[in-house]
Design a protein around this motif. Structure first.
Motif, PDB file in Angstrom:
ATOM      1  N   SER A 120       0.822  -1.207   0.000  1.00  0.00           N
ATOM      2  CA  SER A 120       0.000   0.000   0.000  1.00  0.00           C
ATOM      3  C   SER A 120       0.860   1.262   0.000  1.00  0.00           C
ATOM      4  O   SER A 120       0.573   2.224  -0.735  1.00  0.00           O
ATOM      5  CB  SER A 120      -0.924  -0.020   1.219  1.00  0.00           C
ATOM      6  OG  SER A 120      -1.681   1.167   1.300  1.00  0.00           O
ATOM      7  N   ILE A 121       1.927   1.269   0.778  1.00  0.00           N
ATOM      8  CA  ILE A 121       2.768   2.475   0.892  1.00  0.00           C
ATOM      9  C   ILE A 121       3.647   2.648  -0.348  1.00  0.00           C
ATOM     10  O   ILE A 121       3.772   3.758  -0.901  1.00  0.00           O
ATOM     11  CB  ILE A 121       3.626   2.394   2.163  1.00  0.00           C
ATOM     12  CG1 ILE A 121       2.714   2.498   3.417  1.00  0.00           C
ATOM     13  CG2 ILE A 121       4.669   3.500   2.184  1.00  0.00           C
ATOM     14  CD1 ILE A 121       3.451   2.332   4.728  1.00  0.00           C
ATOM     15  N   PHE A 122       4.265   1.557  -0.813  1.00  0.00           N
ATOM     16  CA  PHE A 122       5.189   1.671  -1.952  1.00  0.00           C
ATOM     17  C   PHE A 122       4.455   2.040  -3.240  1.00  0.00           C
ATOM     18  O   PHE A 122       5.030   2.653  -4.138  1.00  0.00           O
ATOM     19  CB  PHE A 122       5.942   0.361  -2.153  1.00  0.00           C
ATOM     20  CG  PHE A 122       7.068   0.175  -1.164  1.00  0.00           C
ATOM     21  CD1 PHE A 122       7.632   1.243  -0.502  1.00  0.00           C
ATOM     22  CD2 PHE A 122       7.555  -1.095  -0.893  1.00  0.00           C
ATOM     23  CE1 PHE A 122       8.666   1.068   0.414  1.00  0.00           C
ATOM     24  CE2 PHE A 122       8.592  -1.286   0.008  1.00  0.00           C
ATOM     25  CZ  PHE A 122       9.139  -0.202   0.683  1.00  0.00           C
ATOM     26  N   GLN A 123       3.182   1.676  -3.357  1.00  0.00           N
ATOM     27  CA  GLN A 123       2.423   2.083  -4.534  1.00  0.00           C
ATOM     28  C   GLN A 123       2.331   3.595  -4.643  1.00  0.00           C
ATOM     29  O   GLN A 123       2.263   4.158  -5.740  1.00  0.00           O
ATOM     30  CB  GLN A 123       1.018   1.463  -4.480  1.00  0.00           C
ATOM     31  CG  GLN A 123       0.983   0.006  -4.862  1.00  0.00           C
ATOM     32  CD  GLN A 123      -0.413  -0.582  -4.752  1.00  0.00           C
ATOM     33  OE1 GLN A 123      -1.258  -0.059  -4.009  1.00  0.00           O
ATOM     34  NE2 GLN A 123      -0.666  -1.662  -5.490  1.00  0.00           N
ATOM     35  N   GLN A 124       2.362   4.237  -3.473  1.00  0.00           N
ATOM     36  CA  GLN A 124       2.291   5.702  -3.460  1.00  0.00           C
ATOM     37  C   GLN A 124       3.670   6.344  -3.573  1.00  0.00           C
ATOM     38  O   GLN A 124       3.843   7.359  -4.255  1.00  0.00           O
ATOM     39  CB  GLN A 124       1.605   6.170  -2.173  1.00  0.00           C
ATOM     40  CG  GLN A 124       0.180   5.655  -2.014  1.00  0.00           C
ATOM     41  CD  GLN A 124      -0.436   6.070  -0.691  1.00  0.00           C
ATOM     42  OE1 GLN A 124       0.049   6.997  -0.022  1.00  0.00           O
ATOM     43  NE2 GLN A 124      -1.495   5.392  -0.288  1.00  0.00           N
ATOM     44  N   VAL A 125       4.661   5.724  -2.900  1.00  0.00           N
ATOM     45  CA  VAL A 125       5.992   6.342  -2.837  1.00  0.00           C
ATOM     46  C   VAL A 125       6.795   6.092  -4.116  1.00  0.00           C
ATOM     47  O   VAL A 125       7.474   6.996  -4.630  1.00  0.00           O
ATOM     48  CB  VAL A 125       6.755   5.814  -1.605  1.00  0.00           C
ATOM     49  CG1 VAL A 125       8.171   6.410  -1.559  1.00  0.00           C
ATOM     50  CG2 VAL A 125       6.009   6.174  -0.328  1.00  0.00           C
ATOM     51  N   ILE A 126       6.758   4.880  -4.635  1.00  0.00           N
ATOM     52  CA  ILE A 126       7.507   4.522  -5.856  1.00  0.00           C
ATOM     53  C   ILE A 126       6.542   3.851  -6.837  1.00  0.00           C
ATOM     54  O   ILE A 126       6.610   2.634  -7.068  1.00  0.00           O
ATOM     55  CB  ILE A 126       8.708   3.611  -5.536  1.00  0.00           C
ATOM     56  CG1 ILE A 126       8.280   2.460  -4.586  1.00  0.00           C
ATOM     57  CG2 ILE A 126       9.843   4.384  -4.920  1.00  0.00           C
ATOM     58  CD1 ILE A 126       9.392   1.431  -4.339  1.00  0.00           C
ATOM     59  N   ASP A 128       6.372   3.615  -9.960  1.00  0.00           N
ATOM     60  CA  ASP A 128       6.893   2.979 -11.165  1.00  0.00           C
ATOM     61  C   ASP A 128       7.575   1.634 -10.885  1.00  0.00           C
ATOM     62  O   ASP A 128       7.608   0.764 -11.753  1.00  0.00           O
ATOM     63  CB  ASP A 128       7.904   3.915 -11.862  1.00  0.00           C
ATOM     64  CG  ASP A 128       7.233   5.193 -12.362  1.00  0.00           C
ATOM     65  OD1 ASP A 128       6.030   5.129 -12.665  1.00  0.00           O
ATOM     66  OD2 ASP A 128       7.909   6.231 -12.414  1.00  0.00           O
ATOM     67  N   SER A 129       8.114   1.450  -9.683  1.00  0.00           N
ATOM     68  CA  SER A 129       8.902   0.236  -9.420  1.00  0.00           C
ATOM     69  C   SER A 129       8.422  -0.544  -8.183  1.00  0.00           C
ATOM     70  O   SER A 129       9.094  -1.462  -7.726  1.00  0.00           O
ATOM     71  CB  SER A 129      10.379   0.598  -9.245  1.00  0.00           C
ATOM     72  OG  SER A 129      10.539   1.532  -8.181  1.00  0.00           O
ATOM     73  N   TRP A 130       7.282  -0.166  -7.679  1.00  0.00           N
ATOM     74  CA  TRP A 130       6.836  -0.787  -6.420  1.00  0.00           C
ATOM     75  C   TRP A 130       6.674  -2.298  -6.548  1.00  0.00           C
ATOM     76  O   TRP A 130       6.992  -3.046  -5.626  1.00  0.00           O
ATOM     77  CB  TRP A 130       5.516  -0.158  -5.956  1.00  0.00           C
ATOM     78  CG  TRP A 130       4.333  -0.504  -6.815  1.00  0.00           C
ATOM     79  CD1 TRP A 130       3.865   0.185  -7.879  1.00  0.00           C
ATOM     80  CD2 TRP A 130       3.494  -1.666  -6.681  1.00  0.00           C
ATOM     81  NE1 TRP A 130       2.782  -0.415  -8.444  1.00  0.00           N
ATOM     82  CE2 TRP A 130       2.533  -1.571  -7.718  1.00  0.00           C
ATOM     83  CE3 TRP A 130       3.444  -2.739  -5.809  1.00  0.00           C
ATOM     84  CZ2 TRP A 130       1.534  -2.533  -7.898  1.00  0.00           C
ATOM     85  CZ3 TRP A 130       2.453  -3.677  -6.003  1.00  0.00           C
ATOM     86  CH2 TRP A 130       1.512  -3.590  -7.027  1.00  0.00           C
TER      87      TRP A 130
END
Length: 335
Positions: A120-126, A128-130
């Motif tokens: 959930s968090i990486f989809q927002q933070v990165i 393109d590469s999550w």
């Protein structure tokens, strides 16, 4: 991935965890640092929904302390190294959680909770590469879950070995006690049988004594009757002597010789009466003593029978204990 055994490398190869995955995670370390507090806070908010986990934490640590530990764990995913030291550390951590009583389902479920939070968090933070990071991270979590299961399995085997050792010690103690118990029971059984035999003989002797006392009492009673007969003869003799004296007095000079005889008859009657009185008195004393002896003999006889009965019960108990001893021996041999 240097300094790793061939067996462990085969394990990593099978699950597809490569050096490229480790490098990818290491390259994203700044991102992991950026979101570490958010990830850990989300995780412990989730843990707070389960009172049993909160109670377990309270018994051994605190939420704040564990948050710092989990932050270190989260960042360790980006160290870029999986070697024997890393694996042994993870297994050691698994041992600790097994010892404090954290069940496997909660432990393994933790990885899925982390993965959902991270996704959930990486989809927002990165954005393109999550998915690449999550894929590599899931492999690390999968490796850790395998190591956790290994640690729990080793812990269970240790418990089984300890249980087997305890059982062996218990059986050895049972064997020793059984051997001692067998000897004691054998002696007890012999003693009980001997006591029972003696008690039965005593009871039989007392019964015989009772019979003899009864017969003796009857004979003494016969003697008493003879004494009464003597008394009657004495009374009659005294009466005859008295009548003879009266007749001698009437005869005057011609009855003097007869008077002497009458006097002697009265003396003999008086002596017989006195002797009979003494005999009767002695017989009464003897009868009293015989009665006391008979009562005591009857009491002893009842006591002997009771002792024989208790001894028989003791022998039965000893036999039962002997059977129990044999059962314990058989149990030890079966093991």
């Amino acid at each position: 991935m240097s300094s790793i055994s061939a067996t462990r490398q085969k394990q990593l190869d099978y699950m597809g965890l490569t050096a490229g995955d480790l490098k990818l995670l290491a390259d994203h370390r700044p991102v992991f640092k950026k979101v570490v507090n958010e990830v850990v806070d989300h995780f412990y908010n989730h843990v707070g929904n389960y009172p049993e986990l909160v109670d377990l934490i309270a018994r051994f640590s605190t939420i704040d302390r564990l948050k710092e530990t989990q932050k270190m764990y989260w960042l360790s995913m980006t160290d870029g190294v999986v070697d024997d030291a890393y694996i042994e550390q993870r297994i050691a951590i698994g041992f600790v959680h097994s010892r404090i009583g954290l069940s496997e389902d909660y432990y393994l479920g933790t990885y899925m909770v982390y993965l959902d939070i991270a996704t959930s968090i990486f989809q927002q933070v990165i954005p393109d590469s999550w998915h690449l990071v999550i894929q590599a991270l899931s492999k690390m979590f999968n490796l850790d879950s395998q190591l956790v299961l290994e640690a729990y399995e080793k812990k269970e085997k240790e418990k089984l070995h300890q249980l087997a050792d305890d059982q062996q010690h218990t059986l050895q103690a049972i064997t020793q006690i059984t051997q001692e118990l067998t000897g004691m029971i054998s002696e007890l059984n012999e003693s009980a049988m001997a006591i029972s035999s003696v008690a039965k003989e005593t009871a039989a002797s007392q019964d015989q004594a009772q019979v003899m006392l009864t017969e003796l009492t009857g004979e003494i009673q016969q003697i008493g009757k003879m004494g009464e007969l003597i008394r009657e003869i004495s009374d009659q003799s005294h009466l005859v002597g008295l009548n003879a004296a009266i007749e001698a007095a009437h005869a005057g000079e011609f009855g003097r010789g007869f008077e002497v005889v009458a006097s002697e008859v009265r003396k003999l009657a008086a002596s017989s009466r006195d002797a009979q009185g003494k005999i009767q008195s002695n017989l009464e004393q003897i009868m009293k003593k015989l009665s006391s002896v008979q009562q005591e003999s009857d009491h002893t006889s009842r006591g002997a029978r009771s002792q024989a009965s208790r001894s028989a019960e003791l022998a039965v108990f000893a036999t039962t204990m002997e059977k129990l001893s044999l059962d314990l021996k058989n149990l030890e041999q079966q093991e």
